[in-house]
Motif scaffolding. Structure first.
Motif, PDB file in Angstrom:
ATOM      1  N   SER A  40      -1.529  -7.479  -7.437  1.00 40.66           N
ATOM      2  CA  SER A  40      -1.003  -7.588  -8.804  1.00 40.66           C
ATOM      3  C   SER A  40      -0.655  -9.029  -9.189  1.00 40.66           C
ATOM      4  O   SER A  40       0.511  -9.340  -9.475  1.00 40.66           O
ATOM      5  CB  SER A  40       0.251  -6.714  -8.946  1.00 40.66           C
ATOM      6  N   TYR A 157       4.862   7.942   8.125  1.00 38.30           N
ATOM      7  CA  TYR A 157       5.635   7.025   7.268  1.00 38.30           C
ATOM      8  C   TYR A 157       7.065   6.913   7.794  1.00 38.30           C
ATOM      9  O   TYR A 157       7.606   5.806   7.936  1.00 38.30           O
ATOM     10  CB  TYR A 157       5.605   7.543   5.834  1.00 38.30           C
ATOM     11  N   THR A 192       9.180   4.307  -9.087  1.00 39.80           N
ATOM     12  CA  THR A 192       8.236   3.180  -9.038  1.00 39.80           C
ATOM     13  C   THR A 192       6.823   3.756  -9.061  1.00 39.80           C
ATOM     14  O   THR A 192       6.639   4.974  -9.048  1.00 39.80           O
ATOM     15  CB  THR A 192       8.399   2.365  -7.725  1.00 39.80           C
TER      16      THR A 192
HETATM   17  P1  NDP Z   1       5.346   0.037  -4.970  1.00 38.85           P
HETATM   18  O1  NDP Z   1       4.116   0.596  -4.371  1.00 38.85           O
HETATM   19  O2  NDP Z   1       5.741   0.465  -6.328  1.00 38.85           O
HETATM   20  O3  NDP Z   1       5.310  -1.565  -4.889  1.00 38.85           O
HETATM   21  C1  NDP Z   1       4.932  -2.140  -3.661  1.00 38.85           C
HETATM   22  C2  NDP Z   1       5.097  -3.639  -3.719  1.00 38.85           C
HETATM   23  O4  NDP Z   1       4.712  -4.151  -2.434  1.00 38.85           O
HETATM   24  C3  NDP Z   1       4.206  -4.284  -4.730  1.00 38.85           C
HETATM   25  O5  NDP Z   1       4.842  -5.454  -5.220  1.00 38.85           O
HETATM   26  C4  NDP Z   1       2.959  -4.643  -3.904  1.00 38.85           C
HETATM   27  O6  NDP Z   1       2.315  -5.808  -4.392  1.00 38.85           O
HETATM   28  C5  NDP Z   1       3.572  -4.981  -2.562  1.00 38.85           C
HETATM   29  N1  NDP Z   1       2.656  -4.728  -1.460  1.00 38.85           N
HETATM   30  C6  NDP Z   1       2.020  -3.580  -1.141  1.00 38.85           C
HETATM   31  N2  NDP Z   1       1.246  -3.751  -0.058  1.00 38.85           N
HETATM   32  C7  NDP Z   1       1.403  -5.051   0.307  1.00 38.85           C
HETATM   33  C8  NDP Z   1       0.862  -5.848   1.344  1.00 38.85           C
HETATM   34  N3  NDP Z   1      -0.024  -5.360   2.224  1.00 38.85           N
HETATM   35  N4  NDP Z   1       1.240  -7.134   1.415  1.00 38.85           N
HETATM   36  C9  NDP Z   1       2.112  -7.663   0.535  1.00 38.85           C
HETATM   37  N5  NDP Z   1       2.642  -6.959  -0.477  1.00 38.85           N
HETATM   38  C10 NDP Z   1       2.291  -5.671  -0.584  1.00 38.85           C
HETATM   39  O7  NDP Z   1       6.515   0.407  -3.932  1.00 38.85           O
HETATM   40  P2  NDP Z   1       8.094   0.561  -4.130  1.00 38.85           P
HETATM   41  O8  NDP Z   1       8.629  -0.524  -4.951  1.00 38.85           O
HETATM   42  O9  NDP Z   1       8.375   1.976  -4.479  1.00 38.85           O
HETATM   43  O10 NDP Z   1       8.549   0.396  -2.608  1.00 38.85           O
HETATM   44  C11 NDP Z   1       9.113  -0.780  -2.083  1.00 38.85           C
HETATM   45  C12 NDP Z   1       9.596  -0.482  -0.666  1.00 38.85           C
HETATM   46  O11 NDP Z   1      10.532   0.598  -0.712  1.00 38.85           O
HETATM   47  C13 NDP Z   1       8.490  -0.042   0.280  1.00 38.85           C
HETATM   48  O12 NDP Z   1       8.733  -0.589   1.567  1.00 38.85           O
HETATM   49  C14 NDP Z   1       8.622   1.462   0.313  1.00 38.85           C
HETATM   50  O13 NDP Z   1       8.117   2.027   1.489  1.00 38.85           O
HETATM   51  C15 NDP Z   1      10.128   1.611   0.193  1.00 38.85           C
HETATM   52  N6  NDP Z   1      10.570   2.920  -0.296  1.00 38.85           N
HETATM   53  C16 NDP Z   1      10.332   3.325  -1.586  1.00 38.85           C
HETATM   54  C17 NDP Z   1      10.786   4.557  -2.030  1.00 38.85           C
HETATM   55  C18 NDP Z   1      10.574   5.036  -3.415  1.00 38.85           C
HETATM   56  O14 NDP Z   1      10.978   6.189  -3.705  1.00 38.85           O
HETATM   57  N7  NDP Z   1       9.994   4.282  -4.325  1.00 38.85           N
HETATM   58  C19 NDP Z   1      11.517   5.461  -1.129  1.00 38.85           C
HETATM   59  C20 NDP Z   1      11.718   4.947   0.193  1.00 38.85           C
HETATM   60  C21 NDP Z   1      11.261   3.721   0.571  1.00 38.85           C
HETATM   61  P3  NDP Z   1       0.817  -5.830  -5.055  1.00 38.85           P
HETATM   62  O15 NDP Z   1       0.733  -4.759  -6.083  1.00 38.85           O
HETATM   63  O16 NDP Z   1       0.727  -7.207  -5.616  1.00 38.85           O
HETATM   64  O17 NDP Z   1      -0.134  -5.631  -3.914  1.00 38.85           O
END
Ligand code: NDP
Length: 248
Positions: A40, A157, A192
């Protein structure tokens, strides 16, 4: 000056969702913020402009957390461009569902889950620690599923997030003598792209919480900003649940 004035933060996976809210909260408290992203770039650049609008220095760097060399380059780039690293937030994560014995989750996706959710976090911490000084903060984003796996298909996970929780406790022992705290924040359902509050499964999660609702990324970011602040100086090795009581 603000709580985090003069500090430099790296939010890994900061272009969207929880990571973007964390970047905003740390910038609101006066920290300079670098975010990393992969898929993104436009969202990452727009966020950098917003952060700069708060009067702090900000940058976005492309780095896939699944690749150790990219994670190392990312951490080194933060230090060479901003001169220091005080707050490391391991937020990037991927979700994978699939029941054991069910071949619906290809092994390549399992490998990537472990690479992003565990190996990338370990690599970031290993690379960052030599640069971090007394008062440093390492904060990882885990998951409430690490403590209680209520539904089928969450094993891979949950285990990946439980590994980070165990590392958090171990690292708190390793880094305590350096005055660096290490903590993990475990979200429940947060609205999210990964877990939209209008999905088919959302009502099941909503009803499982004590508060009967989804959380917003800002509610998760507030806990991270607290842990990053000087007020949290005696908290280390801790797991902070920001989950609406889903595990209560
Ligand atoms: P999203 O999928 O909405 O966002 C993920 C973010 O991480 C984006 O900014 C994406 O960037 C980045 N990202 C994904 N893969 C990579 C990678 N390989 N390297 C670097 N950046 C990466 O996730 P959330 O905001 O919901 O989740 C954030 C964290 O919270 C995660 O660790 C998730 O497991 C954890 N979590 C979330 C929950 C929820 O209900 N939302 C519940 C429990 C835990 P880009 O798009 O630029 O690739």
């Amino acid at each position: 000056s603000k709580k985090l004035s003069g500090k430099v933060a790296l939010v890994i996976g900061g272009s969207r969702g929880i990571g973007a809210a964390i970047a905003q909260a740390l910038a609101d408290d006066g920290a300079d913020v670098v975010i990393s992203y992969v898929a993104s770039p436009a969202k990452a650049e727009a966020l950098v402009r917003e952060l700069e609008g708060k009067g702090v220095r900000a940058a976005a760097i492309k780095a896939d957390q699944a690749h150790s060399i990219e994670v190392e380059n990312l951490v080194n780039a933060v230090v060479s461009r901003f001169g220091q690293l005080d707050i490391l937030v391991n937020n990037a994560g991927v979700f994978l569902a699939g029941q054991v014995g069910d071949d619906s989750t290809p092994i390549a996706e399992f490998d990537r889950l472990l690479e992003v959710n565990i190996k990338g976090v370990v690599t970031a911490v290993r690379t960052a620690v030599p640069f971090m000084k007394e008062g440093g903060r390492i904060i990882s984003i885990g998951s409430s599923s690490a403590d209680k796996t209520t539904y089928p298909g969450f094993g891979d996970y949950a285990a990946s997030k439980a590994a980070v929780a165990a590392y958090t406790r171990g690292w708190s022992r390793d880094l305590g003598p350096k005055g660096i705290t290490v903590n993990i924040v475990q979200p429940g359902p947060i609205n999210t792209d990964m877990n939209p509050s209008d999905s088919d499964f959302a009502n099941v999660l909503r009803q499982a919480t004590a508060l009967g609702r989804y959380g917003q990324p800002e509610e998760l970011a507030a806990a991270v900003a607290f842990l990053a602040s000087p007020a949290a100086s005696f908290i280390t090795g801790a797991t902070i649940n920001v989950d609406g009581g889903i595990n209560a």
